[in-house]
Design a protein around this motif. Structure first.
Motif, PDB file in Angstrom:
ATOM      1  N   ASP A 152      15.074  -0.605   6.560  1.00  0.00           N
ATOM      2  CA  ASP A 152      13.828  -0.919   5.847  1.00  0.00           C
ATOM      3  C   ASP A 152      13.369   0.248   4.986  1.00  0.00           C
ATOM      4  OD1 ASP A 152      13.292  -3.541   6.876  1.00  0.00           O
ATOM      5  OD2 ASP A 152      12.980  -2.575   8.807  1.00  0.00           O
ATOM      6  N   TYR A 153      14.003   1.382   5.173  1.00  0.00           N
ATOM      7  CA  TYR A 153      13.637   2.527   4.348  1.00  0.00           C
ATOM      8  C   TYR A 153      14.412   2.411   3.045  1.00  0.00           C
ATOM      9  CZ  TYR A 153      11.947   7.080   3.111  1.00  0.00           C
ATOM     10  OH  TYR A 153      11.292   8.091   2.469  1.00  0.00           O
ATOM     11  N   ILE A 154      13.705   1.967   2.011  1.00  0.00           N
ATOM     12  CA  ILE A 154      14.379   1.645   0.749  1.00  0.00           C
ATOM     13  C   ILE A 154      14.608   2.903  -0.080  1.00  0.00           C
ATOM     14  CG2 ILE A 154      14.255   0.232  -1.353  1.00  0.00           C
ATOM     15  CD1 ILE A 154      14.330  -1.420   1.242  1.00  0.00           C
ATOM     16  N   THR A 183       1.816  12.167   2.615  1.00  0.00           N
ATOM     17  CA  THR A 183       1.275  10.852   2.924  1.00  0.00           C
ATOM     18  C   THR A 183       2.015   9.756   2.135  1.00  0.00           C
ATOM     19  OG1 THR A 183      -0.718   9.543   3.050  1.00  0.00           O
ATOM     20  CG2 THR A 183      -0.570  11.011   1.164  1.00  0.00           C
ATOM     21  N   GLY A 184       2.266   8.633   2.787  1.00  0.00           N
ATOM     22  CA  GLY A 184       2.861   7.482   2.116  1.00  0.00           C
ATOM     23  C   GLY A 184       4.350   7.588   1.852  1.00  0.00           C
ATOM     24  N   THR A 185       5.025   8.553   2.465  1.00  0.00           N
ATOM     25  CA  THR A 185       6.458   8.706   2.195  1.00  0.00           C
ATOM     26  C   THR A 185       7.312   7.870   3.155  1.00  0.00           C
ATOM     27  OG1 THR A 185       6.355  10.732   3.502  1.00  0.00           O
ATOM     28  CG2 THR A 185       6.448  10.987   1.108  1.00  0.00           C
ATOM     29  N   GLY A 186       6.676   7.193   4.099  1.00  0.00           N
ATOM     30  CA  GLY A 186       7.442   6.315   4.987  1.00  0.00           C
ATOM     31  C   GLY A 186       7.789   6.941   6.324  1.00  0.00           C
ATOM     32  N   LYS A 187       6.975   7.889   6.772  1.00  0.00           N
ATOM     33  CA  LYS A 187       7.267   8.560   8.047  1.00  0.00           C
ATOM     34  C   LYS A 187       7.235   7.567   9.211  1.00  0.00           C
ATOM     35  CE  LYS A 187       3.936  11.651   7.549  1.00  0.00           C
ATOM     36  NZ  LYS A 187       3.457  11.338   6.194  1.00  0.00           N
ATOM     37  N   GLU A 188       6.294   6.624   9.120  1.00  0.00           N
ATOM     38  CA  GLU A 188       6.178   5.684  10.233  1.00  0.00           C
ATOM     39  C   GLU A 188       7.378   4.721  10.263  1.00  0.00           C
ATOM     40  OE1 GLU A 188       2.278   4.150  10.801  1.00  0.00           O
ATOM     41  OE2 GLU A 188       2.990   2.672  12.250  1.00  0.00           O
ATOM     42  N   ILE A 189       7.877   4.359   9.100  1.00  0.00           N
ATOM     43  CA  ILE A 189       9.059   3.495   9.040  1.00  0.00           C
ATOM     44  C   ILE A 189      10.221   4.204   9.731  1.00  0.00           C
ATOM     45  CG2 ILE A 189      10.743   2.385   7.504  1.00  0.00           C
ATOM     46  CD1 ILE A 189       8.567   2.095   5.444  1.00  0.00           C
ATOM     47  N   GLU A 253       0.310  12.440  12.994  1.00  0.00           N
ATOM     48  CA  GLU A 253      -0.578  13.537  12.574  1.00  0.00           C
ATOM     49  C   GLU A 253      -0.739  14.580  13.671  1.00  0.00           C
ATOM     50  OE1 GLU A 253      -0.999  13.662   9.642  1.00  0.00           O
ATOM     51  OE2 GLU A 253      -0.951  11.607   8.925  1.00  0.00           O
ATOM     52  N   ASN A 294       1.812  15.343   7.934  1.00  0.00           N
ATOM     53  CA  ASN A 294       1.943  15.637   6.507  1.00  0.00           C
ATOM     54  C   ASN A 294       1.430  17.057   6.243  1.00  0.00           C
ATOM     55  OD1 ASN A 294      -0.845  15.357   6.589  1.00  0.00           O
ATOM     56  ND2 ASN A 294      -0.785  13.258   5.799  1.00  0.00           N
ATOM     57  N   ARG A 327      12.422  11.706  -5.999  1.00  0.00           N
ATOM     58  CA  ARG A 327      13.491  10.687  -6.008  1.00  0.00           C
ATOM     59  C   ARG A 327      13.074   9.504  -6.889  1.00  0.00           C
ATOM     60  NH1 ARG A 327      13.110   6.425  -2.003  1.00  0.00           N
ATOM     61  NH2 ARG A 327      11.271   6.575  -0.709  1.00  0.00           N
ATOM     62  N   VAL A 365       5.200   6.341  -1.888  1.00  0.00           N
ATOM     63  CA  VAL A 365       5.633   4.936  -1.949  1.00  0.00           C
ATOM     64  C   VAL A 365       4.472   3.988  -1.638  1.00  0.00           C
ATOM     65  CG1 VAL A 365       7.305   3.265  -1.107  1.00  0.00           C
ATOM     66  CG2 VAL A 365       7.942   5.655  -1.271  1.00  0.00           C
ATOM     67  N   ARG A 366       3.563   4.427  -0.755  1.00  0.00           N
ATOM     68  CA  ARG A 366       2.423   3.546  -0.461  1.00  0.00           C
ATOM     69  C   ARG A 366       1.621   3.288  -1.733  1.00  0.00           C
ATOM     70  NH1 ARG A 366      -0.321   6.358   3.081  1.00  0.00           N
ATOM     71  NH2 ARG A 366       0.287   5.332   5.013  1.00  0.00           N
ATOM     72  N   ARG A 369       3.462   0.888  -3.930  1.00  0.00           N
ATOM     73  CA  ARG A 369       3.314  -0.482  -3.402  1.00  0.00           C
ATOM     74  C   ARG A 369       1.945  -1.046  -3.783  1.00  0.00           C
ATOM     75  NH1 ARG A 369       1.988  -0.792   2.712  1.00  0.00           N
ATOM     76  NH2 ARG A 369       0.033  -0.175   1.755  1.00  0.00           N
TER      77      ARG A 369
END
Ligand SMILES: Nc1ncnc2c1ncn2[C@@H]1O[C@H](COP(=O)(O)OP(=O)(O)OP(=O)(O)O)[C@@H](O)[C@H]1O
Ligand SMILES: [Mg+2]
Length: 475
Positions: A152-154, A183-189, A253, A294, A327, A365-366, A369
């Motif tokens: 899922d990490y595109i 923030t928003g780089t997909g750490k949780e994914i 965090e 972050n 990227r 990325v967030r 989106r």
């Protein structure tokens, strides 16, 4: 994930199950093992514009033929994030089997307009009342995985490919993992991906945000407590470490955790044991620890705000997540991903992709989106022009003007007061927004287009207090 209710319980109306479905979800239905509706919440009737008597007893195929009820009934496996159109409205739904004595006896279908975290927050509030009847259900929901895998990490860029390769290798071990990125780089994914990668059975994935919770509460959330451990502890409560047994705990965090709790966490990591607050029984730590941040932990260590020994414990495996600006070649594939995922009706010309390319994406990325989603609302069925994009991104430049390496609207950037640091500007903007929103954090976060926890984070970091904000206003 499944619901563990008996046949009698699912056929009992106005009980806890109905109350939960009514309060916790915007809409919810229950079907029995034959696919017939046995319950529909008030919200579901409002959503479908149907009367209860028109729904109860009907086979789901008459009302919602596209929902994968059948596959959930057959496989007993939940399905989350299923997009369906109900009464012309695009909704995200989750379907959970109801399993009793190992047998699927029905399916609960819920509609989530928002994400699962919002739902968890609602339930967390409900469970604050000590006599709450929803406690156990929250425990179950708290363990629901966000369901991401590394796939899922595109991203196709080499920096992403290398990072995912590193993640896949590391996921074969059970060492702690430290995920660092803006923030928003997909750490949780990625954290969820670590959890899913080796999962042979359904195991809990428990997340706790160390910023969003006051320090003393964080301790009891992590360790749990025994009855009578402190005023208000009228019943024992399991902590996140216990809830995550056999699975994964994500300490989100981690950089914001206070020093005292850091010492306690270090002991847990070293001894692989802990006690509930007020308890004297040692419990084994039987969960993988993933921490994310972050913030620059090394710097925090230097400032004495983060324990160096804990840092070295956590970073056995350290994953550095690249910001989107490093990227940018991944922007087109990400845009396509968000369009497909949201079934959005917009397209981008090469020119408009170029505009996206030139922006520096401080919200990563967030933010991308959110921009794609906002464009799809404003320009449904259209090809988006560069101007359309600028109209949406430009206001954000007030907040994000630190991207001075960007070639994107330089004129706008130059209008910013020279010498005023990003931090000072951001702090002032937050104070102003808080003021405008009467210090309502949710509204301010919405206005600033950041999530609540990020706003809390910033308020804490900048030492903004209500008093200070009021003073600024008075001056
Ligand atoms: N590589 C990616 N592929 C697809 N979607 C992504 C990716 N990275 C981020 N996203 C999107 O951005 C959203 C935010 O990601 P996530 O919550 O993992 O960020 P985060 O790094 O944990 O941010 P924060 O530090 O603010 O908590 C996700 O819900 C997803 O929609
Ligand atoms: Mg996060």
């Amino acid at each position: 994930m499944y619901f563990d209710f008996t046949l009698e319980e699912i056929n009992t109306r106005n009980g806890i199950l109905d109350k939960l479905l009514d309060t916790a979800f915007d809409a919810a239905v229950i079907i029995d093992e034959n696919g017939h509706f046995i319950h529909c919440s008030r919200g579901s009737l409002e959503l479908t514009n149907l009367k209860r008597e028109e729904v109860i007893g009907q086979h789901y195929s008459c009302i919602d033929a596209k929902s994968p009820f059948e596959s959930v009934l057959n496989t007993g496996k939940h399905q989350t994030g299923v997009m369906v159109v109900i009464n012309g409205r695009k909704c995200m739904t989750n379907l959970f089997p109801i399993i009793s004595d190992g047998k699927v006896i029905g399916v609960i279908g819920v509609v989530l307009f928002r994400n699962l975290n919002n739902l968890k927050n609602i339930l967390a509030n409900m469970t604050k009342s000590t006599e709450s009847q929803f406690k156990d259900i929250y425990d179950v929901l708290a363990r629901v995985d966000s369901n991401y895998t590394f796939n899922d990490y595109i991203g196709k860029s080499s920096v992403v490919k290398n990072m995912l390769e590193e993640c896949r290798m590391a996921s074969k071990t059970l060492y702690p993992v430290l995920i660092i990125g803006e923030t928003g780089t997909g750490k949780e994914i990625l954290a969820s991906g670590f959890h899913s990668e080796n999962m042979k059975a359904v195991t809990p994935f428990v997340k706790i945000n160390c910023t969003a919770i006051p320090d003393d509460l964080l301790e009891s959330e992590l360790f749990g407590y025994e009855k009578g451990a402190f005023t208000g502890a009228v019943a024992a409560k399991k902590g996140k470490f216990e809830l995550a047994a056999g699975g994964t705990v994500l300490l989100d965090e981690i950089g914001d955790m206070n020093l005292r709790l850091q010492s306690k966490l270090l002991r847990v990591l070293e001894e692989k044991e802990y006690e509930r607050i007020g308890g004297n029984k040692l419990l084994p730590l039987n969960a993988r620890i993933i921490a994310s941040t972050n913030r620059n932990l090394k710097e925090l260590c230097g400032q004495g705000k983060f324990r160096q020994d804990l840092y070295y414990r956590l970073n056995t495996i350290e994953i550095k997540v690249p910001p989107l600006r490093a990227r940018k070649e991944d922007i087109p594939i990400l845009v396509k991903h968000f369009i497909d995922k949201g079934q959005l009706n917009i397209s981008f010309s090469d020119e408009s992709l170029e505009t996206l390319y030139q922006y520096n994406w401080p919200g990563n990325v967030r933010e991308l989106r959110n921009v794609v989603n906002r464009l799809s609302v404003n320009y449904n069925n259209k090809q988006v022009s560069p101007d359309n994009i600028l109209r949406i991104i430009e206001p954000d430049l007030n907040l994000y003007h630190h991207n001075s390496d960007s070639t994107f609207p330089q004129n706008k950037l130059n209008q910013m007061a020279i010498g005023s640091s990003f931090e000072a500007h951001e702090k002032q903007l937050i104070i102003n927004t808080l003021e405008n929103c009467s210090y309502n954090i949710s509204s301010a976060a919405k206005e600033l287009k950041i999530c609540r926890s990020t706003l809390y984070n910033k308020i804490k970091r900048y030492g903004i207090t209500l008093d200070k904000a009021v003073k600024v206003r008075e001056n």
